[in-house]
Scaffold this active site. Structure first.
Site, PDB file in Angstrom:
ATOM      1  CE  LYS A  48     -11.758  20.692   9.561  1.00 50.36           C
ATOM      2  NZ  LYS A  48     -12.064  21.992   9.946  1.00 50.36           N
ATOM      3  CE  LYS A  55     -17.219  21.691  17.771  1.00 48.64           C
ATOM      4  NZ  LYS A  55     -17.082  23.049  17.273  1.00 48.64           N
ATOM      5  CE  LYS A  64     -17.474  24.953   8.175  1.00 47.71           C
ATOM      6  NZ  LYS A  64     -17.903  25.798   9.287  1.00 47.71           N
TER       7      LYS A  64
HETATM    8  P1  AMP Z   1     -14.653  24.450  15.503  1.00 51.64           P
HETATM    9  O1  AMP Z   1     -14.981  23.079  15.973  1.00 51.64           O
HETATM   10  O2  AMP Z   1     -14.609  24.551  14.025  1.00 51.64           O
HETATM   11  O3  AMP Z   1     -15.447  25.523  16.152  1.00 51.64           O
HETATM   12  O4  AMP Z   1     -13.151  24.700  15.978  1.00 51.64           O
HETATM   13  C1  AMP Z   1     -12.773  25.159  17.266  1.00 51.64           C
HETATM   14  C2  AMP Z   1     -11.264  25.177  17.364  1.00 51.64           C
HETATM   15  O5  AMP Z   1     -10.740  23.849  17.247  1.00 51.64           O
HETATM   16  C3  AMP Z   1     -10.602  25.986  16.249  1.00 51.64           C
HETATM   17  O6  AMP Z   1      -9.481  26.651  16.779  1.00 51.64           O
HETATM   18  C4  AMP Z   1     -10.179  24.942  15.261  1.00 51.64           C
HETATM   19  O7  AMP Z   1      -9.090  25.346  14.473  1.00 51.64           O
HETATM   20  C5  AMP Z   1      -9.805  23.785  16.179  1.00 51.64           C
HETATM   21  N1  AMP Z   1      -9.957  22.481  15.495  1.00 51.64           N
HETATM   22  C6  AMP Z   1     -11.100  22.001  14.936  1.00 51.64           C
HETATM   23  N2  AMP Z   1     -10.892  20.782  14.397  1.00 51.64           N
HETATM   24  C7  AMP Z   1      -9.582  20.492  14.621  1.00 51.64           C
HETATM   25  C8  AMP Z   1      -8.742  19.366  14.315  1.00 51.64           C
HETATM   26  N3  AMP Z   1      -9.213  18.308  13.674  1.00 51.64           N
HETATM   27  N4  AMP Z   1      -7.442  19.418  14.705  1.00 51.64           N
HETATM   28  C9  AMP Z   1      -6.967  20.504  15.371  1.00 51.64           C
HETATM   29  N5  AMP Z   1      -7.684  21.574  15.681  1.00 51.64           N
HETATM   30  C10 AMP Z   1      -8.989  21.583  15.327  1.00 51.64           C
END
Ligand code: AMP
Ligand code: TRP
Length: 328
Positions: free
Chosen positions: A195, A198, A113
């Site tokens: 991956k 958002k 990041k």
């Molecule tokens: P975040 O969007 O970073 O707050 O992630 C929220 C949850 O979604 C966390 O448990 C992440 O590990 C999961 N997550 C985020 N992006 C992915 C992805 N591309 N594939 C699978 N899990 C994800």
């Protein structure tokens, strides 16, 4: 019998996508009846990167609304916003004082990041995993269901808990990460080497949970594949493999059934069928989301209740921590 405790968090930094859903939220929903659960919209993590205040305010509510729409229910689960429970910030400070800098310097997500701007990013971004440890440790958490990218942070949380317990006596439970065998890392559509995220800059990479059917069809139509023909699960062909994996997760079929189903078919068929599968799978969630968003007072009531329940638990843990450190 005492139920075990599950804690997980999700940022309000952008729109939720099918990676969040398949890697995390969907599992929270299916697991919830077996555990006591806390699901937290981690707005204090979100501001480690600059955010526009009005957008942030709206996103916090959108994320919470989507959790309820996905099927998180109040009988089993507490949904709350991190900044509503002050104990999170306070425990993060206390843990800061026992966490070695070197442990944080090893975190791969920080390296990713911060990129080339290592000297410019906020101290908060560097300290992010300590706040995450505070989130988890306040609730005597047994299990943390997350996508693969969070494994290192949960392991760091265990190390911090162990160090604290060693220095100040048994205080914290050691949590286990829980990562789904398939779906822990859903990849981007246009860039399947990375991956799904958002990030606003990569709109075409992600299927967002609130995307309309036409947009979903359009994004999948453009998804990167390869110059081969056969539709097979193969990690060396990241584009096709990712589309098949998303199909697998939404249809709950096994790989062999899916390969048989697509035998002799084209990438165009795969993309079209996947689009219809995703659209139908998200339809009930979207309908429920708009119902919730239109129901005056619903979200506020749910989040107030969540903050109260989480706050009671968190504050009692914090008192124990003060005592053990010698602050009281
Ligand atoms: P975040 O969007 O970073 O707050 O992630 C929220 C949850 O979604 C966390 O448990 C992440 O590990 C999961 N997550 C985020 N992006 C992915 C992805 N591309 N594939 C699978 N899990 C994800
Ligand atoms: N860092 C997590 C992510 O970006 C979000 C998070 C914050 C979290 N606190 C948590 C996840 C506690 C699990 C447990 O996905």
């Amino acid at each position: 019998m005492n139920k075990k405790t599950v804690f997980s968090g999700i940022q309000a930094s952008g729109s939720l996508h099918v990676g969040n859903f398949l890697g995390a939220i969907r599992n929270w929903v299916t697991m919830q009846s077996k555990f006591n659960n806390y699901f937290c919209v981690v707005d204090l993590h979100t501001i480690t990167i600059p955010q526009d205040p009005a957008t942030l305010r709206a996103k916090i509510r959108e994320v919470a609304g989507l959790l309820f729409a996905a099927g998180i229910v109040e009988d089993n689960s507490v949904v709350f916003v991190q900044s509503h429970v002050k104990a999170h910030s306070e425990l993060a400070w206390l843990l800061n004082c026992i966490t070695p800098m070197g442990w944080l310097q090893r975190m791969t997500q920080f390296k990713e990041k911060s990129g080339k701007q290592r000297e410019e990013v906020s101290v908060g971004l560097f300290d992010y995993p300590v706040l995450q440890a505070a989130d988890i440790l306040l609730y005597d958490t047994d299990m943390v269901p997350v996508g693969e990218d969070q494994k290192q942070h949960v392991e760091l949380c265990r190390d911090i808990a162990q160090r604290f317990n060693y220095q100040y006596g048994e205080t914290f439970m050691l949590p286990e990460p829980h990562i789904p065998p398939v779906g822990g890392r859903v990849m981007g559509l246009s860039n399947p080497e990375n991956k799904m995220s958002k990030s606003e800059q990569k709109q075409e990479d992600s299927i967002f949970l609130l995307d309309n059917p036409d947009l979903i069809r359009k994004k999948l139509k453009k998804a990167t594949t390869d110059s081969l023909r056969e539709i097979r699960f193969d990690e060396n062909r990241p584009g096709v493999n990712n589309l098949l994996t998303i199909y697998q997760l939404f249809t709950d079929q096994n790989q062999e059934e899916i390969e048989n189903h697509f035998e002799g078919k084209s990438y165009k068929d795969l993309k079209e069928q996947l689009a219809e599968t995703v659209i139908e799978s998200l339809r009930p969630l979207q309908e429920r989301y708009y119902e919730i968003a239109g129901e005056k007072g619903y979200l506020d009531d749910m989040l107030n209740r969540g903050a109260e329940l989480a706050g009671t638990k968190a504050e009692s843990k914090l008192r124990e921590v003060w005592e053990n450190i010698g602050l009281r």
